[in-house]
Write a protein that holds these residues in place. Structure first.
Motif, PDB file in Angstrom:
ATOM      1  N   GLU A 159       0.854  -1.183   0.000  1.00  0.00           N
ATOM      2  CA  GLU A 159       0.000   0.000   0.000  1.00  0.00           C
ATOM      3  C   GLU A 159       0.890   1.233   0.000  1.00  0.00           C
ATOM      4  N   ALA A 160       0.452   2.259  -0.707  1.00  0.00           N
ATOM      5  CA  ALA A 160       1.192   3.518  -0.765  1.00  0.00           C
ATOM      6  C   ALA A 160       0.268   4.650  -0.324  1.00  0.00           C
ATOM      7  N   ALA A 161       0.871   5.756   0.128  1.00  0.00           N
ATOM      8  CA  ALA A 161       0.080   6.900   0.565  1.00  0.00           C
ATOM      9  C   ALA A 161       0.799   8.190   0.213  1.00  0.00           C
ATOM     10  N   GLY A 162       0.031   9.213  -0.077  1.00  0.00           N
ATOM     11  CA  GLY A 162       0.536  10.563  -0.272  1.00  0.00           C
ATOM     12  C   GLY A 162       0.010  11.432   0.856  1.00  0.00           C
ATOM     13  N   LEU A 163       0.847  12.322   1.391  1.00  0.00           N
ATOM     14  CA  LEU A 163       0.473  13.143   2.544  1.00  0.00           C
ATOM     15  C   LEU A 163       0.707  14.612   2.248  1.00  0.00           C
ATOM     16  N   LEU A 164      -0.166  15.462   2.761  1.00  0.00           N
ATOM     17  CA  LEU A 164      -0.039  16.908   2.628  1.00  0.00           C
ATOM     18  C   LEU A 164      -0.418  17.533   3.964  1.00  0.00           C
ATOM     19  N   THR A 165       0.426  18.441   4.473  1.00  0.00           N
ATOM     20  CA  THR A 165       0.162  19.137   5.726  1.00  0.00           C
ATOM     21  C   THR A 165       0.368  20.627   5.517  1.00  0.00           C
ATOM     22  N   ILE A 166      -0.532  21.441   6.068  1.00  0.00           N
ATOM     23  CA  ILE A 166      -0.402  22.898   6.010  1.00  0.00           C
ATOM     24  C   ILE A 166      -0.409  23.426   7.441  1.00  0.00           C
ATOM     25  N   ASN A 167       0.632  24.182   7.793  1.00  0.00           N
ATOM     26  CA  ASN A 167       0.783  24.738   9.138  1.00  0.00           C
ATOM     27  C   ASN A 167       0.635  26.251   9.112  1.00  0.00           C
ATOM     28  N   THR A 168      -0.065  26.775  10.115  1.00  0.00           N
ATOM     29  CA  THR A 168      -0.088  28.215  10.356  1.00  0.00           C
ATOM     30  C   THR A 168       0.476  28.428  11.758  1.00  0.00           C
ATOM     31  N   ARG A 169       0.297  29.586  12.323  1.00  0.00           N
ATOM     32  CA  ARG A 169       0.890  29.877  13.633  1.00  0.00           C
ATOM     33  C   ARG A 169       0.477  28.912  14.730  1.00  0.00           C
ATOM     34  N   ASN A 170      -0.786  28.582  14.825  1.00  0.00           N
ATOM     35  CA  ASN A 170      -1.223  27.670  15.877  1.00  0.00           C
ATOM     36  C   ASN A 170      -2.280  26.680  15.385  1.00  0.00           C
ATOM     37  N   PHE A 171      -2.280  26.398  14.083  1.00  0.00           N
ATOM     38  CA  PHE A 171      -3.283  25.547  13.478  1.00  0.00           C
ATOM     39  C   PHE A 171      -2.619  24.668  12.430  1.00  0.00           C
ATOM     40  N   ARG A 172      -3.018  23.401  12.351  1.00  0.00           N
ATOM     41  CA  ARG A 172      -2.453  22.480  11.361  1.00  0.00           C
ATOM     42  C   ARG A 172      -3.572  21.665  10.731  1.00  0.00           C
ATOM     43  N   VAL A 173      -3.550  21.524   9.400  1.00  0.00           N
ATOM     44  CA  VAL A 173      -4.509  20.711   8.666  1.00  0.00           C
ATOM     45  C   VAL A 173      -3.716  19.712   7.826  1.00  0.00           C
ATOM     46  N   GLY A 174      -4.118  18.446   7.880  1.00  0.00           N
ATOM     47  CA  GLY A 174      -3.417  17.416   7.120  1.00  0.00           C
ATOM     48  C   GLY A 174      -4.385  16.582   6.304  1.00  0.00           C
ATOM     49  N   TYR A 175      -3.880  16.037   5.197  1.00  0.00           N
ATOM     50  CA  TYR A 175      -4.679  15.177   4.323  1.00  0.00           C
ATOM     51  C   TYR A 175      -3.800  14.014   3.877  1.00  0.00           C
ATOM     52  N   SER A 176      -4.374  12.813   3.848  1.00  0.00           N
ATOM     53  CA  SER A 176      -3.647  11.625   3.412  1.00  0.00           C
ATOM     54  C   SER A 176      -4.557  10.789   2.522  1.00  0.00           C
ATOM     55  N   TYR A 177      -3.984  10.223   1.468  1.00  0.00           N
ATOM     56  CA  TYR A 177      -4.708   9.334   0.562  1.00  0.00           C
ATOM     57  C   TYR A 177      -3.906   8.051   0.439  1.00  0.00           C
ATOM     58  N   GLN A 178      -4.481   6.925   0.828  1.00  0.00           N
ATOM     59  CA  GLN A 178      -3.792   5.638   0.808  1.00  0.00           C
ATOM     60  C   GLN A 178      -4.485   4.706  -0.169  1.00  0.00           C
ATOM     61  N   PHE A 179      -3.685   3.939  -0.931  1.00  0.00           N
ATOM     62  CA  PHE A 179      -4.247   3.033  -1.927  1.00  0.00           C
ATOM     63  C   PHE A 179      -3.347   1.813  -2.075  1.00  0.00           C
ATOM     64  N   GLY A 180      -3.934   0.723  -2.568  1.00  0.00           N
ATOM     65  CA  GLY A 180      -3.188  -0.504  -2.794  1.00  0.00           C
ATOM     66  C   GLY A 180      -2.416  -0.451  -4.101  1.00  0.00           C
ATOM     67  N   THR A 181      -1.234  -1.089  -4.118  1.00  0.00           N
ATOM     68  CA  THR A 181      -0.400  -1.094  -5.323  1.00  0.00           C
ATOM     69  C   THR A 181      -0.211  -2.489  -5.902  1.00  0.00           C
ATOM     70  N   ALA A 182      -0.763  -3.518  -5.261  1.00  0.00           N
ATOM     71  CA  ALA A 182      -0.588  -4.894  -5.728  1.00  0.00           C
ATOM     72  C   ALA A 182      -1.335  -5.110  -7.036  1.00  0.00           C
ATOM     73  N   SER A 183      -0.757  -5.925  -7.925  1.00  0.00           N
ATOM     74  CA  SER A 183      -1.404  -6.195  -9.212  1.00  0.00           C
ATOM     75  C   SER A 183      -2.667  -7.035  -9.037  1.00  0.00           C
ATOM     76  N   ASN A 184      -2.768  -7.768  -7.933  1.00  0.00           N
ATOM     77  CA  ASN A 184      -3.962  -8.589  -7.701  1.00  0.00           C
ATOM     78  C   ASN A 184      -4.950  -7.876  -6.775  1.00  0.00           C
ATOM     79  N   ASN A 185      -4.886  -6.567  -6.716  1.00  0.00           N
ATOM     80  CA  ASN A 185      -5.770  -5.773  -5.861  1.00  0.00           C
ATOM     81  C   ASN A 185      -7.131  -5.638  -6.537  1.00  0.00           C
ATOM     82  N   PRO A 186      -8.085  -6.476  -6.166  1.00  0.00           N
ATOM     83  CA  PRO A 186      -9.407  -6.367  -6.804  1.00  0.00           C
ATOM     84  C   PRO A 186     -10.119  -5.096  -6.364  1.00  0.00           C
TER      85      PRO A 186
END
Length: 71
Positions: A18-45
């Motif tokens: 499984e692979a994932a991409g991550l994105l985080t945005i920081n301000t002075r006292n606030f943080r927002v994050g996003y992650s998307y995870q998906f399977g990479t196997a060729s037999n991933n139905p």
């Protein structure tokens, strides 16, 4: 990897093919994050059907993010 301690980008790969991409945005006292995870196997139905998305929100009381030292 953080750009000027404001925007964070990352990639993740697990031994369960499984692979994932991550994105985080920081301000002075606030943080927002996003992650998307998906399977990479060729037999991933279903392909994208087995993907997950994650959103995180954090608010820091007291010490500001500017006072913390990121790697």
């Amino acid at each position: 990897m953080y750009v000027k301690s404001t925007v964070g980008l990352g990639l993740n790969y697990r031994s369960t093919k499984e692979a994932a991409g991550l994105l985080t945005i920081n301000t002075r006292n606030f943080r927002v994050g996003y992650s998307y995870q998906f399977g990479t196997a060729s037999n991933n139905p279903g392909g994208a059907k087995r993907s997950t998305q994650e959103i995180s929100v954090a608010y820091f009381f007291g010490r500001l993010l500017d006072d913390l030292h990121l790697l």
